[in-house]
Design an enzyme around this catalytic site. Sequence first.
Site, short mmCIF file in Angstrom:
data_model
loop_
_atom_site.label_atom_id
_atom_site.label_comp_id
_atom_site.label_asym_id
_atom_site.label_seq_id
_atom_site.Cartn_x
_atom_site.Cartn_y
_atom_site.Cartn_z
N ILE A 364 -5.63 0.81 -0.71
CA ILE A 364 -4.73 1.90 -0.48
C ILE A 364 -3.41 1.69 -0.47
O ILE A 364 -2.79 3.29 -0.23
CB ILE A 364 -5.49 2.86 0.12
CG1 ILE A 364 -5.83 1.95 1.25
CG2 ILE A 364 -7.19 3.44 -0.66
CD1 ILE A 364 -6.55 2.94 2.00
N TYR A 365 -3.52 1.16 -0.22
CA TYR A 365 -2.10 0.37 0.86
C TYR A 365 -0.52 0.06 -0.49
O TYR A 365 0.25 -0.17 -0.11
CB TYR A 365 -1.64 -0.77 1.75
CG TYR A 365 -2.81 -0.83 3.05
CD1 TYR A 365 -2.17 -0.29 4.25
CD2 TYR A 365 -3.86 -0.73 3.27
CE1 TYR A 365 -2.94 -0.14 5.68
CE2 TYR A 365 -4.61 -0.79 4.70
CZ TYR A 365 -4.23 0.17 5.36
OH TYR A 365 -4.90 -0.06 6.36
N GLY A 366 -1.11 -0.29 -1.29
CA GLY A 366 -0.23 -0.22 -2.57
C GLY A 366 0.87 -1.82 -2.25
O GLY A 366 0.73 -2.42 -3.55
N GLY A 367 1.65 -1.21 -1.05
CA GLY A 367 1.97 -2.96 -1.07
C GLY A 367 2.76 -3.23 -1.94
O GLY A 367 3.93 -2.24 -3.00
#
Length: 442
Positions: A364-367
């Site tokens: 969910i953070y993708g980064g």
Amino acid sequence: MEDNIDLYSDRGELLESDVPLKAISPLHNNAIKKTFSLAKRMVVADLAGMEKDLSTGQVGGLGIQLKGRELDLDIISKAEEIAKAVEEKIKVKEDDDTSVEIVADGERLFIRVPEERFEAGVEYTTGLSATASAVTEAVVETFDVDMFDSNMVHAAVWGRYPQTVELTGSNLDTLLDIPQRNEGIGYALRNIMVNDVVASTQKNAMQATALSMVLEQGAMYETGDAVGSFERKQLLELAYGGLNADNIVYSIVEENASDGTVGDVVESIVGRALDDGVIEVKENLPSGYDVYKTNDSALWNAYATAGMMAAIMVNCGAMRAAQAVPSTILYYNNLIERETSLPGVDFGRAEGTSVGMSFFSHSIYGGGGPGIFKGNHIVTRHAKGAMIPAISAGVALDAGTQMMSPEATSSLKFDTFGEIPEFRTPMDEIAKAATQVKGELA
């Protein structure tokens, strides 16, 4: 127990044979000592960035134009004059090793602050602060900037400091982050971004692994993790995982280069460990499953670490993408534990850490991708030594799939630190230095 290793190059060529393990220790190896010394003493000043920020009135990284405060200073054309002034200001004595090089067609200065300045204090930030003050004063004096506009020059060099803890929006760049961002004591060398390491080694996977491992293991000496009975474990990890000791990493990559998988790499490293007597069959179960044992857990960990680096290079190298780094670490260790019934890299910590990394970089953070991680990162700091070098190997093999590539985040490192042998080709320099001391340590 006395350990001797053979050091090989990033091309699988023998560099030095029968090297005592202590000869690659940060306590004895002069190339590693020089790497750490230069890491705190080298600063890049982006003259082109200063010139642009001042001409637009957008200093301090705010993205806001301070109208009426623009300064039209032709800083790049005065690079030689500024460089000379900076050198005079930071030099302590005539024969010290101060240097200010003009690089990138006059757009940048690569500044080495003399060791004597650090002896006058206790913080490694001396290099950054001394350079910032010297560059600011040099620009002010070169262009005769008056007292009402000199604060703009200060902001173009220092950024928003001291309004911010760090030098936000500064046009200076270093390898080491500020102490306030370090997780705890001894974390300075772990607080270097993977992309910076990869750029410094010109995207050579083997050399990036080596440099990253040197930085991580150097930090172990600062955190107290390489003292007493733990020192040998850390040095073996450095030797086999980072410096291609006994040519294990290179030979396994070569063996699996054409059509190998992570599972094939596991098979290769287990076979090598069996051949070398590092592990042996303890028990054969009725199912046919062999339970292995080792009489040298530190050496087994080193072999497992070498296998993990090879797995990253085979898998990420095949896809030319770094996104698979955390999952490769996870499943390499999962497979090697199931294959041998022995612990994986760093006795399970690499495997556990990779789970969190997968979440932070791809869930969910993708980064921004694996390249922006550091050993100081909340996700990766738990596996000390081997995790960040594995990421460095994968990022070096990435073909531009990351949102934040080394070219985007670390462009200043390519033609600065990337031209210093200890950073560009650490495997070669460490082997040379080991040769010089191996007679004393045998």
